[in-house]
Motif scaffolding. Structure first.
Motif, PDB file in Angstrom:
ATOM      1  N   MET A 184      39.652  40.143  38.232  1.00  0.00           N
ATOM      2  CA  MET A 184      40.808  39.973  39.221  1.00  0.00           C
ATOM      3  C   MET A 184      40.977  41.150  40.076  1.00  0.00           C
ATOM      4  N   LEU A 185      41.497  40.848  41.189  1.00  0.00           N
ATOM      5  CA  LEU A 185      41.928  41.875  42.312  1.00  0.00           C
ATOM      6  C   LEU A 185      43.175  41.966  42.418  1.00  0.00           C
ATOM      7  N   LEU A 186      43.913  43.152  42.377  1.00  0.00           N
ATOM      8  CA  LEU A 186      45.044  43.155  42.663  1.00  0.00           C
ATOM      9  C   LEU A 186      45.263  44.171  44.019  1.00  0.00           C
ATOM     10  N   ILE A 187      46.038  43.466  45.096  1.00  0.00           N
ATOM     11  CA  ILE A 187      46.131  44.126  46.393  1.00  0.00           C
ATOM     12  C   ILE A 187      47.764  44.394  46.649  1.00  0.00           C
ATOM     13  N   GLY A 188      48.219  45.209  46.694  1.00  0.00           N
ATOM     14  CA  GLY A 188      49.721  45.531  47.366  1.00  0.00           C
ATOM     15  C   GLY A 188      49.573  45.812  48.853  1.00  0.00           C
ATOM     16  N   GLU A 189      50.449  45.090  49.570  1.00  0.00           N
ATOM     17  CA  GLU A 189      50.513  45.077  50.896  1.00  0.00           C
ATOM     18  C   GLU A 189      51.763  44.656  51.663  1.00  0.00           C
ATOM     19  N   PRO A 190      52.251  45.118  52.877  1.00  0.00           N
ATOM     20  CA  PRO A 190      53.154  44.895  53.445  1.00  0.00           C
ATOM     21  C   PRO A 190      53.107  43.681  54.219  1.00  0.00           C
ATOM     22  N   TYR A 191      54.218  42.945  54.474  1.00  0.00           N
ATOM     23  CA  TYR A 191      53.952  41.720  55.429  1.00  0.00           C
ATOM     24  C   TYR A 191      55.311  41.435  56.136  1.00  0.00           C
ATOM     25  N   TRP A 192      55.317  41.223  57.320  1.00  0.00           N
ATOM     26  CA  TRP A 192      56.753  40.514  58.049  1.00  0.00           C
ATOM     27  C   TRP A 192      57.357  39.698  57.322  1.00  0.00           C
ATOM     28  N   ARG A 193      58.673  39.868  56.691  1.00  0.00           N
ATOM     29  CA  ARG A 193      59.742  38.953  56.397  1.00  0.00           C
ATOM     30  C   ARG A 193      60.251  38.093  57.444  1.00  0.00           C
ATOM     31  N   LEU A 194      60.289  39.064  58.497  1.00  0.00           N
ATOM     32  CA  LEU A 194      61.034  38.252  59.819  1.00  0.00           C
ATOM     33  C   LEU A 194      60.212  38.975  61.068  1.00  0.00           C
ATOM     34  N   ASP A 195      60.283  38.256  61.934  1.00  0.00           N
ATOM     35  CA  ASP A 195      59.341  38.766  63.259  1.00  0.00           C
ATOM     36  C   ASP A 195      60.331  39.514  63.945  1.00  0.00           C
ATOM     37  N   PRO A 196      59.566  40.938  64.038  1.00  0.00           N
ATOM     38  CA  PRO A 196      60.435  42.017  64.661  1.00  0.00           C
ATOM     39  C   PRO A 196      60.656  41.837  66.005  1.00  0.00           C
TER      40      PRO A 196
ATOM     41  N   GLN B 171      42.340  33.974  51.818  1.00  0.00           N
ATOM     42  CA  GLN B 171      41.569  32.915  51.620  1.00  0.00           C
ATOM     43  C   GLN B 171      40.336  32.940  52.473  1.00  0.00           C
ATOM     44  N   ARG B 172      40.285  33.487  53.700  1.00  0.00           N
ATOM     45  CA  ARG B 172      39.366  33.522  54.679  1.00  0.00           C
ATOM     46  C   ARG B 172      38.194  34.376  54.028  1.00  0.00           C
ATOM     47  N   GLN B 173      38.737  35.322  53.435  1.00  0.00           N
ATOM     48  CA  GLN B 173      37.676  36.457  52.577  1.00  0.00           C
ATOM     49  C   GLN B 173      37.110  35.648  51.421  1.00  0.00           C
ATOM     50  N   GLY B 174      37.525  34.388  50.964  1.00  0.00           N
ATOM     51  CA  GLY B 174      36.910  33.536  49.772  1.00  0.00           C
ATOM     52  C   GLY B 174      37.961  33.944  48.579  1.00  0.00           C
ATOM     53  N   TRP B 175      39.160  34.223  48.589  1.00  0.00           N
ATOM     54  CA  TRP B 175      39.731  34.493  47.237  1.00  0.00           C
ATOM     55  C   TRP B 175      40.819  33.532  47.112  1.00  0.00           C
ATOM     56  N   ASP B 176      41.116  33.186  45.946  1.00  0.00           N
ATOM     57  CA  ASP B 176      42.213  32.560  45.778  1.00  0.00           C
ATOM     58  C   ASP B 176      43.504  33.114  45.141  1.00  0.00           C
ATOM     59  N   VAL B 177      44.704  32.974  45.732  1.00  0.00           N
ATOM     60  CA  VAL B 177      45.992  33.840  45.397  1.00  0.00           C
ATOM     61  C   VAL B 177      46.576  33.282  44.229  1.00  0.00           C
TER      62      VAL B 177
ATOM     63  N   GLY C 298      54.315  43.228  48.647  1.00  0.00           N
ATOM     64  CA  GLY C 298      54.203  42.633  47.331  1.00  0.00           C
ATOM     65  C   GLY C 298      52.924  42.873  46.673  1.00  0.00           C
ATOM     66  N   VAL C 299      52.482  42.428  45.494  1.00  0.00           N
ATOM     67  CA  VAL C 299      51.338  42.797  45.139  1.00  0.00           C
ATOM     68  C   VAL C 299      50.908  41.252  44.610  1.00  0.00           C
ATOM     69  N   PHE C 300      49.388  41.005  45.393  1.00  0.00           N
ATOM     70  CA  PHE C 300      49.037  39.666  45.215  1.00  0.00           C
ATOM     71  C   PHE C 300      47.559  39.725  44.098  1.00  0.00           C
ATOM     72  N   ALA C 301      47.624  38.886  43.360  1.00  0.00           N
ATOM     73  CA  ALA C 301      46.490  38.816  42.367  1.00  0.00           C
ATOM     74  C   ALA C 301      45.518  37.675  42.724  1.00  0.00           C
ATOM     75  N   LEU C 302      44.411  38.248  43.037  1.00  0.00           N
ATOM     76  CA  LEU C 302      43.125  37.287  43.713  1.00  0.00           C
ATOM     77  C   LEU C 302      42.057  37.015  42.802  1.00  0.00           C
ATOM     78  N   LEU C 303      41.600  35.816  42.601  1.00  0.00           N
ATOM     79  CA  LEU C 303      40.374  35.354  42.017  1.00  0.00           C
ATOM     80  C   LEU C 303      39.215  34.838  43.018  1.00  0.00           C
ATOM     81  N   LYS C 304      38.020  35.147  42.967  1.00  0.00           N
ATOM     82  CA  LYS C 304      37.031  34.764  43.806  1.00  0.00           C
ATOM     83  C   LYS C 304      36.831  33.299  43.633  1.00  0.00           C
ATOM     84  N   ARG C 305      36.639  32.571  44.785  1.00  0.00           N
ATOM     85  CA  ARG C 305      36.291  31.102  44.622  1.00  0.00           C
ATOM     86  C   ARG C 305      35.290  30.931  44.427  1.00  0.00           C
TER      87      ARG C 305
END
Length: 247
Positions: A135-147, A175-181, A240-247
């Motif tokens: 499993m991969l764990l990635i912590g990353e920002p994202y936009w909650r609302l459009d600035p 998903q484009r990288q080949g991983w399921d969240v 958030g921190v996102f858990a990923l498994l390879k497809r």
């Protein structure tokens, strides 16, 4: 090779240097169903709270790698404090070039995807240390609302609107990288507060004690501006921190 001094001063004695509380970190450890005896690699491991508390609570072992000598030393002290120093190791070095000697069950980068020049490169870096089915764990920002304007973008640690995805876009990127969240734990405005607001008191106390330091002017400006920027940040920027498994 080290982080600039202002990072260490600003973070003070904070154990978690991203917008996660200890409670959310514990929720994440339970959510991904860590197994006793599992192994974990944490790149840009900060002050070691993830690895040390999960070693204690879930009986795993692992390695953390960080550029900051202060953070590595704090991590080692934390491991001693929690009685897990026989199962965790902390390495001072460039996490962007680190690959584990043996494949691990979980490979993580929590909030530092610049080590791989972005999300895609960090996924590729982590995968080099991961066992098949791990499993991969990635912590990353994202936009909650459009600035709505550039002021909001810059208040959220970005230079351009396109520096971050929205939440749906981030999931699609994985998903484009080949991983399921397969799991996630997200920050909220309160956990953003618990990350950002302690900086202000730390900086103010430091300024009172070090008025003539070469960093005093920059920290004075930061203390004036950052609470106002944070008003925007807690509203518009998710994390958030996102858990990923390879497809």
């Amino acid at each position: 090779m080290d982080l600039p001094r202002h990072h260490t001063i600003r973070d003070g004695d904070q154990r978690i240097v991203n917008p996660f509380t200890a409670e959310k970190l514990a929720v994440l450890g339970r959510a991904i169903r860590l197994r006793p005896g599992g192994t974990l690699l944490d790149l840009a491991s900060g002050r070691g709270e993830l690895l040390c508390t999960w070693a204690r609570d879930h009986h795993i072992s692992g390695t953390g790698v960080d550029l900051s000598t202060v953070a590595v030393e704090m991590s080692r002290r934390r491991a001693d404090e929690l009685g897990v120093s026989d199962r965790v190791t902390f390495v001072h070095g460039d996490a962007g070039g680190y690959v584990a000697d043996q494949p691990v069950d979980v490979a993580a980068c929590i909030g530092a995807t610049w080590i791989g020049d972005g999300v895609n490169g960090t996924i590729e870096l982590l995968e080099r240390s991961l066992r098949p089915g791990g499993m991969l764990l990635i912590g990353e920002p994202y936009w909650r609302l459009d600035p709505p304007d550039q002021e909001t973008v810059e208040a959220c640690h970005a230079q351009h609107r396109d520096d971050f995805d929205d939440l749906a876009g981030l999931v699609r990127r994985f998903q484009r990288q080949g991983w399921d969240v397969v799991e996630w734990v997200l920050a909220d405005p309160d956990s953003w507060d618990r990350y950002s607001a302690p900086h202000w008191l730390t900086v103010r106390r430091w300024l009172d004690e070090n008025p003539d330091d070469e960093l005093a002017g920059a920290f004075r400006d930061e203390l004036t501006g950052d609470p106002l920027r944070h008003v925007l940040r807690r509203e518009f920027l998710g994390w958030g921190v996102f858990a990923l498994l390879k497809r």
